[in-house]
Design an enzyme around this catalytic site. Structure first.
Site, PDB file in Angstrom:
ATOM      1  N   GLU A   1      24.151 -23.627  11.626  1.00 12.54           N
ATOM      2  CA  GLU A   1      24.229 -22.392  11.491  1.00 12.54           C
ATOM      3  C   GLU A   1      23.995 -22.088   9.952  1.00 12.54           C
ATOM      4  OE1 GLU A   1      28.249 -19.724  11.690  1.00 12.54           O
ATOM      5  OE2 GLU A   1      28.431 -21.552  10.210  1.00 12.54           O
ATOM      6  N   TRP A   2      22.886 -21.169   9.984  1.00 13.34           N
ATOM      7  CA  TRP A   2      22.869 -20.454   8.482  1.00 13.34           C
ATOM      8  C   TRP A   2      23.832 -19.538   8.120  1.00 13.34           C
ATOM      9  CZ3 TRP A   2      18.240 -17.013   7.038  1.00 13.34           C
ATOM     10  CH2 TRP A   2      18.357 -16.867   5.385  1.00 13.34           C
ATOM     11  N   ARG A   3      24.581 -19.724   7.030  1.00 16.28           N
ATOM     12  CA  ARG A   3      25.436 -18.898   6.719  1.00 16.28           C
ATOM     13  C   ARG A   3      24.706 -17.824   5.669  1.00 16.28           C
ATOM     14  NH1 ARG A   3      31.037 -19.553   6.641  1.00 16.28           N
ATOM     15  NH2 ARG A   3      31.058 -17.674   5.047  1.00 16.28           N
TER      16      ARG A   3
ATOM     17  N   HIS B   1      37.644 -14.015  13.238  1.00 13.04           N
ATOM     18  CA  HIS B   1      38.280 -15.047  12.501  1.00 13.04           C
ATOM     19  C   HIS B   1      39.586 -14.559  11.611  1.00 13.04           C
ATOM     20  CE1 HIS B   1      34.029 -15.946  12.568  1.00 13.04           C
ATOM     21  NE2 HIS B   1      34.170 -16.854  12.552  1.00 13.04           N
TER      22      HIS B   1
ATOM     23  N   LYS C   1      33.826 -16.916  20.338  1.00 13.85           N
ATOM     24  CA  LYS C   1      34.485 -17.934  19.575  1.00 13.85           C
ATOM     25  C   LYS C   1      35.656 -17.234  18.729  1.00 13.85           C
ATOM     26  CE  LYS C   1      33.594 -19.681  14.716  1.00 13.85           C
ATOM     27  NZ  LYS C   1      32.737 -19.342  13.478  1.00 13.85           N
TER      28      LYS C   1
ATOM     29  N   ARG D   1      39.906 -29.506  15.996  1.00 14.93           N
ATOM     30  CA  ARG D   1      38.516 -29.648  15.942  1.00 14.93           C
ATOM     31  C   ARG D   1      37.986 -30.871  16.744  1.00 14.93           C
ATOM     32  NH1 ARG D   1      36.483 -26.377  11.928  1.00 14.93           N
ATOM     33  NH2 ARG D   1      38.025 -25.455  10.623  1.00 14.93           N
TER      34      ARG D   1
ATOM     35  N   SER E   1      32.578 -25.511   5.205  1.00 12.47           N
ATOM     36  CA  SER E   1      32.403 -23.878   5.142  1.00 12.47           C
ATOM     37  C   SER E   1      33.683 -23.466   5.471  1.00 12.47           C
ATOM     38  CB  SER E   1      31.395 -23.571   6.225  1.00 12.47           C
ATOM     39  OG  SER E   1      31.572 -23.774   7.537  1.00 12.47           O
TER      40      SER E   1
ATOM     41  N   GLN F   1      37.475 -28.732   7.877  1.00 13.32           N
ATOM     42  CA  GLN F   1      36.483 -29.515   8.543  1.00 13.32           C
ATOM     43  C   GLN F   1      36.308 -30.847   7.952  1.00 13.32           C
ATOM     44  OE1 GLN F   1      32.612 -27.307   8.013  1.00 13.32           O
ATOM     45  NE2 GLN F   1      33.320 -25.485   8.894  1.00 13.32           N
TER      46      GLN F   1
END
Length: 252
Positions: A46-48, A143, A170, A213, A232, A236
């Site tokens: 994933e590119w934020r 989110h 998601k 998770r 991120s 995590q």
């Protein structure tokens, strides 16, 4: 349950897939972090993009995307601009947000885009259709970094994403208690068993929510986020630890 295949990766079958987020702020850092990430054990990059400083220059954004594509050609690339209201680094207008995602789709460099559910119904539907016309998959997301709503509301949001033809719905929520984590897991299981006809991704954040998770295969979440370097989102864990636990649960 319909699976989603991106490159050679089948999402929604077997153990949950590991997504890692790259959050570099300029092209030089994109390049150096991509080289560092290349050795890590994960499934989706994933590119934020909300961390990228030169957002106003679309050519610069796509040059960075090209570096990621060339450095890790075999990894599915998820293009994500996380809005400030959903925990991201920058605030941009809805028009700019949609234009940025359309530019990513047009580039041919990305395999998936992240599209926030609450961007606006018409814009979301149009962008999903545009992505699909260009063979780009859509992770539709929501989110809440403050609270966890009731299970019925969690399911309603996931079902709304599904009705908007998201390839992968998601949701990520912040627990205020351990029972909030159970609420998220209960909603995930009910969604997966009763309503979902495609893979979903759910998580409860922070230390309290770490079990969510890890236990995706048990309750019905098809992917999870791990950290190569900096996390991120709160809660995590490292990709190596994550892969170990996911494999143990998968083989049990």
């Amino acid at each position: 349950m319909k699976t989603v295949t991106v490159k050679d990766l089948v999402i929604g079958a077997g153990a949950p897939k590991i997504i890692v987020s790259l959050m570099a702020k300029d092209i030089a850092r994109v390049k150096s972090e991509a080289l560092a990430y290349r050795e890590a054990d994960f499934d989706i990059l994933e590119w934020r993009v909300d961390h990228f400083a030169d957002l106003s220059n679309v050519e610069s954004v796509m040059a960075a995307a090209k570096i990621l594509r060339e450095t890790m050609p075999e990894k599915p690339l998820l293009f994500t601009f996380r809005s400030a209201k959903e925990g991201g680094e920058q605030a941009i207008s809805t028009e700019a947000y949609i234009a940025l995602n359309r530019a990513a789709i047009d580039s041919g460099l990305v395999d998936m885009i992240d599209l926030e559910l609450f961007t606006g119904d018409d814009q979301v539907k149009e962008t999903v259709a545009y992505a699909h016309a260009h063979d780009v998959k859509v992770v539709m997301s929501n989110h809440d970094f403050h609270k966890t709503p009731e299970a019925e509301e969690i399911i309603a949001r996931l079902r709304k994403m599904q009705s908007f033809d998201a390839d992968i719905p998601k949701i990520a929520l912040m627990p205020q208690s351990t029972s909030d984590v159970l609420t998220l897991l209960t909603a995930t299981l009910e969604m997966q068993e009763q309503y979902a006809d495609r893979p979903i991704i759910t998580m409860s954040m922070a230390k309290t929510g770490v079990i969510s998770r890890l236990a995706g295969e048990v309750f019905g979440s098809a992917a999870t986020f791990g950290a190569v370097k900096k996390a991120s989102a709160p809660g995590q864990i490292s990709v190596n630890d994550l892969r170990t636990v996911l494999t143990i649960l998968h083989q049990a």
